[in-house]
Write an enzyme that holds these catalytic residues in place. Structure first.
Site, PDB file in Angstrom:
ATOM      1  N   ASN A 208       0.963  -1.178  -0.082  1.00 22.88           N
ATOM      2  CA  ASN A 208      -0.077  -0.016   0.008  1.00 22.88           C
ATOM      3  C   ASN A 208       0.793   1.034   0.049  1.00 22.88           C
ATOM      4  O   ASN A 208       2.084   1.160   0.231  1.00 22.88           O
ATOM      5  CB  ASN A 208      -0.990  -0.159   1.166  1.00 22.88           C
ATOM      6  CG  ASN A 208      -0.297  -0.047   2.558  1.00 22.88           C
ATOM      7  OD1 ASN A 208       0.558   0.778   2.738  1.00 22.88           O
ATOM      8  ND2 ASN A 208      -0.496  -1.147   3.422  1.00 22.88           N
ATOM      9  N   ASP A 276      -4.909  -5.799   5.086  1.00 24.48           N
ATOM     10  CA  ASP A 276      -6.063  -6.460   5.564  1.00 24.48           C
ATOM     11  C   ASP A 276      -5.969  -7.961   5.150  1.00 24.48           C
ATOM     12  O   ASP A 276      -6.443  -8.804   6.100  1.00 24.48           O
ATOM     13  CB  ASP A 276      -7.285  -6.083   5.224  1.00 24.48           C
ATOM     14  CG  ASP A 276      -7.353  -4.543   5.540  1.00 24.48           C
ATOM     15  OD1 ASP A 276      -7.200  -4.317   6.927  1.00 24.48           O
ATOM     16  OD2 ASP A 276      -8.047  -3.513   4.989  1.00 24.48           O
ATOM     17  N   PRO A 303      -4.303 -11.138  10.888  1.00 21.81           N
ATOM     18  CA  PRO A 303      -4.672 -10.871  12.341  1.00 21.81           C
ATOM     19  C   PRO A 303      -4.711  -9.302  12.508  1.00 21.81           C
ATOM     20  O   PRO A 303      -4.038  -8.623  11.986  1.00 21.81           O
ATOM     21  CB  PRO A 303      -3.535 -11.258  13.058  1.00 21.81           C
ATOM     22  CG  PRO A 303      -2.482 -11.603  12.119  1.00 21.81           C
ATOM     23  CD  PRO A 303      -3.023 -11.812  10.735  1.00 21.81           C
ATOM     24  N   ILE A 305      -3.642  -6.672  14.626  1.00 26.10           N
ATOM     25  CA  ILE A 305      -2.682  -6.612  15.551  1.00 26.10           C
ATOM     26  C   ILE A 305      -3.194  -5.518  16.758  1.00 26.10           C
ATOM     27  O   ILE A 305      -2.963  -5.981  17.978  1.00 26.10           O
ATOM     28  CB  ILE A 305      -1.218  -5.941  15.004  1.00 26.10           C
ATOM     29  CG1 ILE A 305      -1.012  -6.943  13.918  1.00 26.10           C
ATOM     30  CG2 ILE A 305      -0.163  -6.244  16.163  1.00 26.10           C
ATOM     31  CD1 ILE A 305       0.337  -6.374  12.941  1.00 26.10           C
ATOM     32  N   LYS A 337     -14.549   2.803  15.137  1.00 28.73           N
ATOM     33  CA  LYS A 337     -13.402   1.798  14.693  1.00 28.73           C
ATOM     34  C   LYS A 337     -12.967   1.762  16.415  1.00 28.73           C
ATOM     35  O   LYS A 337     -12.286   0.853  16.723  1.00 28.73           O
ATOM     36  CB  LYS A 337     -12.493   2.538  13.857  1.00 28.73           C
ATOM     37  CG  LYS A 337     -11.258   1.695  13.728  1.00 28.73           C
ATOM     38  CD  LYS A 337     -10.362   2.062  12.441  1.00 28.73           C
ATOM     39  CE  LYS A 337     -11.303   1.734  11.058  1.00 28.73           C
ATOM     40  NZ  LYS A 337     -10.514   2.033  10.061  1.00 28.73           N
TER      41      LYS A 337
HETATM   42  O1  C5P Z   1      -9.025  -1.433  10.399  1.00 27.66           O
HETATM   43  P1  C5P Z   1      -8.041  -0.365   9.883  1.00 27.66           P
HETATM   44  O2  C5P Z   1      -6.950  -1.013   9.130  1.00 27.66           O
HETATM   45  O3  C5P Z   1      -8.638   1.007   9.430  1.00 27.66           O
HETATM   46  O4  C5P Z   1      -7.406   0.039  11.169  1.00 27.66           O
HETATM   47  C1  C5P Z   1      -6.435   0.790  11.441  1.00 27.66           C
HETATM   48  C2  C5P Z   1      -5.609   0.764  12.665  1.00 27.66           C
HETATM   49  O5  C5P Z   1      -5.508  -0.616  13.152  1.00 27.66           O
HETATM   50  C3  C5P Z   1      -4.195   1.401  12.634  1.00 27.66           C
HETATM   51  O6  C5P Z   1      -3.861   1.723  13.776  1.00 27.66           O
HETATM   52  C4  C5P Z   1      -3.462  -0.043  12.300  1.00 27.66           C
HETATM   53  O7  C5P Z   1      -2.264  -0.108  12.679  1.00 27.66           O
HETATM   54  C5  C5P Z   1      -4.106  -1.094  12.859  1.00 27.66           C
HETATM   55  N1  C5P Z   1      -4.184  -2.570  12.332  1.00 27.66           N
HETATM   56  C6  C5P Z   1      -3.085  -3.460  12.836  1.00 27.66           C
HETATM   57  N2  C5P Z   1      -3.609  -4.566  12.376  1.00 27.66           N
HETATM   58  C7  C5P Z   1      -4.242  -4.916  11.304  1.00 27.66           C
HETATM   59  C8  C5P Z   1      -5.082  -3.801  10.564  1.00 27.66           C
HETATM   60  C9  C5P Z   1      -4.779  -2.561  11.174  1.00 27.66           C
HETATM   61  O8  C5P Z   1      -2.848  -3.145  13.956  1.00 27.66           O
HETATM   62  N3  C5P Z   1      -4.315  -6.260  10.606  1.00 27.66           N
END
Ligand code: C5P
Length: 397
Positions: A208, A276, A303, A305, A337
């Site tokens: 990305n 994702d 996962p 995180i 969120k």
């Molecule tokens: O769900 P989204 O990707 O929008 O969430 C963003 C937040 O979740 C950010 O803080 C990102 O670092 C964290 N995140 C994560 N692991 C993932 C997806 C997002 O820690 N697999």
């Protein structure tokens, strides 16, 4: 800020010992007093006479030097300092420190001290990469030892890689930070940053547009407030800051493992743009173009995180901060969120292409907490980082 400060400098036996002479000069220029200790091996690289001349102090060399014990025992010697700096820190010195050995003056001082210790490792790249050294490094970091470097580059032995002692200005910066009374002194903070790469085959991956600049700025700002920072970064465009523990990863799964290994931490900031999905049909060999049609990729969810760390029953950081990069209904989506992920704060931003935020130098964020939201004016990513680091310092008290 070493003016008036007292630094015990342990010089280990490595080719980089010559740089320690310059380090002594620079520390003294800044008003610090330097008490030098030479290991036996160090004397093969620099002479006690030159070290003594540069420090204008006596050189301590031997544990069993009775005059030393009469003047100042090793316990007092190690405690009279404001900071102990080991430069160069050889693989052997690191092993002794990690194992708690006390079989010469340097290792005894390091075991006896109640002061902060900062090391500048220097060794051949294979020695640095060896699991034993990496194990020792992890032990030292969890013991609170500050690590500066090593740098990557050409080595005296003709090889290339990490293992060169950090340059003197970087060591001085780290000394400044170790001696400053930042509000996050003694605190450990974890930061994730950058994109992740999810392999399709050995040469292709899904990525990305995250540059890693906001996460890097946050790690820098936390470091500047005195925190020990574990910086878990995917393949970013920007270099990680100096003076933080850098853990480089590629995939989301590796990032999750690195985050788990870096805990416990007082606060954790998740600025990474984690993919994702990962490709479950990833191939170990390059996928060939065939006449039989196009390849089909299948995916599995990675996962989360941030959600995982937020949900920890044991060892959850006191403060967990997530990011929400949104393109529509920013506040509404980010507020939802925050609840969904279980984190304490969410830093929300609009990454629609017209904002120029993704990969740009500025950011326009809203901080969302359990108490509501706070809209910050558009500012540079470094300013956002400093404001966030200051808020984290306040929250950790
Ligand atoms: O769900 P989204 O990707 O929008 O969430 C963003 C937040 O979740 C950010 O803080 C990102 O670092 C964290 N995140 C994560 N692991 C993932 C997806 C997002 O820690 N697999």
């Amino acid at each position: 800020m070493p003016a008036g400060k007292h630094i015990l400098l342990i010089i280990g036996g490595g080719i980089a010992a010559f740089k320690s002479l310059d380090l002594i000069r620079r520390l003294r220029e800044r008003g610090a007093t330097v008490t030098p200790v030479l290991t036996r091996a160090a004397e093969e690289f620099v002479t006690p006479l030159s070290v003594s001349a540069l420090t204008a102090a006596r050189v301590y060399r031997d544990l069993f030097d009775l005059t030393d014990e009469a003047e100042m025992g090793h316990i007092e010697l190690s405690r009279a300092a404001d900071l102990i700096v080991v430069a160069p820190a050889t693989a052997d010195l690191m092993a002794k420190m990690a194992g708690g050995h006390a079989n010469d003056l340097a290792s005894t001082l390091l075991l006896a001290t109640d002061k902060r210790v900062q090391i500048a490792p220097s060794m051949n790249v294979r020695m640095w990469d060896h699991p034993a050294t990496q194990r020792n490094l992890a032990t030292l970091q969890s013991d609170g030892v500050l690590v500066v470097g090593p740098d990557e580059g050409d080595m005296a032995c003709g090889e290339y890689g990490p293992g060169r002692m950090a340059e003197v200005p970087a060591i001085i910066d780290a000394v400044d930070r170790a001696l400053s009374d930042g509000p996050l002194n003694g605190k450990h903070v974890l930061v994730t940053s950058g994109p992740t790469h999810e392999p399709i085959d050995p040469v292709r991956y899904i990525a990305n547009r995250s540059s890693g600049s906001q996460g890097t700025a946050i790690a820098t700002a936390l470091r500047d407030l005195g925190a020990r920072v574990s910086f878990v970064t995917g393949p970013a465009d920007v270099e990680p800051p100096t003076g933080v523990d850098v853990i480089r990863v590629e995939t989301a799964a590796q990032m999750q493992d690195a985050v788990t290994a870096a805990l416990p931490a007082g606060a954790a900031v998740f600025a990474a743009a984690v993919a994702d999905w990962r490709v479950t049909s990833a191939s170990n060999s390059k996928i060939k173009k065939t006449k039989d049609g196009l390849p089909t990729l299948s995916f599995a969810e990675n996962p989360d995180i941030l959600a995982g760390v937020s949900a920890l029953r044991e060892g959850r950081p006191q403060l967990v901060v997530g990011f929400a990069a949104e393109t529509d209904d920013v506040i509404k989506n980010a507020t939802a969120k925050r609840k969904r992920k279980g984190c304490d704060w969410i830093v929300a931003n609009d990454v629609s292409p017209e904002t120029g935020i993704m990969g740009g130098a500025e950011n326009d964020v809203t901080l969302i907490t359990a108490d509501g939201s706070e809209d910050w004016p558009r500012m540079g990513k470094s300013q956002v980082a400093q404001k966030l680091a200051a808020a984290i310092a306040d929250a950790l008290g």
